[in-house]
Design an enzyme around this catalytic site. Sequence first.
Site, mmCIF file in Angstrom:
data_model
loop_
_atom_site.group_PDB
_atom_site.id
_atom_site.type_symbol
_atom_site.label_atom_id
_atom_site.label_comp_id
_atom_site.label_asym_id
_atom_site.label_seq_id
_atom_site.Cartn_x
_atom_site.Cartn_y
_atom_site.Cartn_z
ATOM 1 N N CYS A 100 19.417 -43.940 14.846
ATOM 2 C CA CYS A 100 18.347 -43.173 15.504
ATOM 3 C C CYS A 100 17.212 -44.169 15.771
ATOM 4 O O CYS A 100 17.463 -45.365 15.866
ATOM 5 C CB CYS A 100 17.924 -41.974 14.657
ATOM 6 S SG CYS A 100 17.346 -42.355 12.991
ATOM 7 N N HIS B 188 26.258 -52.443 -4.752
ATOM 8 C CA HIS B 188 25.673 -51.681 -5.859
ATOM 9 C C HIS B 188 25.748 -50.164 -5.674
ATOM 10 O O HIS B 188 25.742 -49.439 -6.657
ATOM 11 C CB HIS B 188 24.196 -52.075 -6.050
ATOM 12 C CG HIS B 188 24.037 -53.439 -6.646
ATOM 13 N ND1 HIS B 188 22.829 -53.924 -7.103
ATOM 14 C CD2 HIS B 188 24.937 -54.428 -6.859
ATOM 15 C CE1 HIS B 188 22.993 -55.154 -7.574
ATOM 16 N NE2 HIS B 188 24.274 -55.490 -7.429
ATOM 17 N N THR C 138 14.568 -44.980 13.847
ATOM 18 C CA THR C 138 14.217 -45.755 12.651
ATOM 19 C C THR C 138 15.376 -45.942 11.678
ATOM 20 O O THR C 138 15.288 -46.799 10.788
ATOM 21 C CB THR C 138 13.115 -45.020 11.871
ATOM 22 O OG1 THR C 138 13.615 -43.701 11.560
ATOM 23 C CG2 THR C 138 11.826 -44.913 12.680
ATOM 24 N N ASP D 16 21.150 -40.713 18.342
ATOM 25 C CA ASP D 16 20.371 -39.893 19.264
ATOM 26 C C ASP D 16 19.983 -40.798 20.433
ATOM 27 O O ASP D 16 20.494 -41.928 20.552
ATOM 28 C CB ASP D 16 19.169 -39.242 18.552
ATOM 29 C CG ASP D 16 18.123 -40.254 18.098
ATOM 30 O OD1 ASP D 16 18.334 -41.473 18.280
ATOM 31 O OD2 ASP D 16 17.089 -39.828 17.559
ATOM 32 N N HIS E 182 27.655 -50.464 -11.946
ATOM 33 C CA HIS E 182 27.240 -49.724 -10.747
ATOM 34 C C HIS E 182 28.110 -48.479 -10.550
ATOM 35 O O HIS E 182 27.639 -47.475 -10.008
ATOM 36 C CB HIS E 182 27.291 -50.636 -9.518
ATOM 37 C CG HIS E 182 26.419 -51.837 -9.685
ATOM 38 N ND1 HIS E 182 25.050 -51.749 -9.779
ATOM 39 C CD2 HIS E 182 26.717 -53.150 -9.851
ATOM 40 C CE1 HIS E 182 24.543 -52.948 -9.962
ATOM 41 N NE2 HIS E 182 25.540 -53.829 -10.027
#
Length: 158
Positions: free
Chosen positions: A75, A108, A77, A18, A143
Amino acid sequence: MRGNEGEEHNMKIALASDHAGFDLKKAVAEDLAGRGIAYVDFGCGPGENVDYVDFGAKAARSIVSGECDRGILVCGTGIGMGIVANKFKGIRAAPCWNEYTAEMSRLHNDCNCLTMGGRVLGPEEALRIVRVFLATAFEGGRHARRVDKIRRIEEENS
Ligand code: RB5
C-alpha cells in the site's frame, strides 16, 4: 544468513496492492515472473482507486486457505496492509523497509507476509527486500517458543 535459497521456487506468492502500491506490486510481479516464481495477483488493477483492506484481505485469505504460501502486500506505507493481514489467524505480517528488517522478520518472527510502502521504497530496494524475505529460513530455537506464544494468544482471542 539465508538458508532458504531456492525454496521460493516451490512457493506460490499472494500479491496485493491498493492504488498507492500498484506500481511497486507490478515491479515485484515482473521480478517474480522473471525468476520463475509462481504468484497470484489479487488486485487491485491499474487506474483503480480502492481500499487496501479489501485486497489485503483477499491475499491473506489465500494464505490461510493454503492456496498461497507467502504474501507480498503493498500500500502507500505498508502499514495498512500489515494491520489487515495480521487480523487473520496464522498470518504474521511485517512492514519491512530494508534488507535487515526483512531478514529479521523471517529469522526471528517466521513471518509469512511481507508488507511494503509504495510511497516509501524505490523498486530496487523493494526487490532486494523481497529476495531476502523469500530466501531466509526461520531460525527456530528460542524464537519458535516466542512464535508459539503468539499462536496461543491468537487461539485465546479467536
Ligand atoms: C492510501 O492513500 C493510503 O492510505 C494507503 O495506501 C496506505 O498507506 C494505508 O496504510
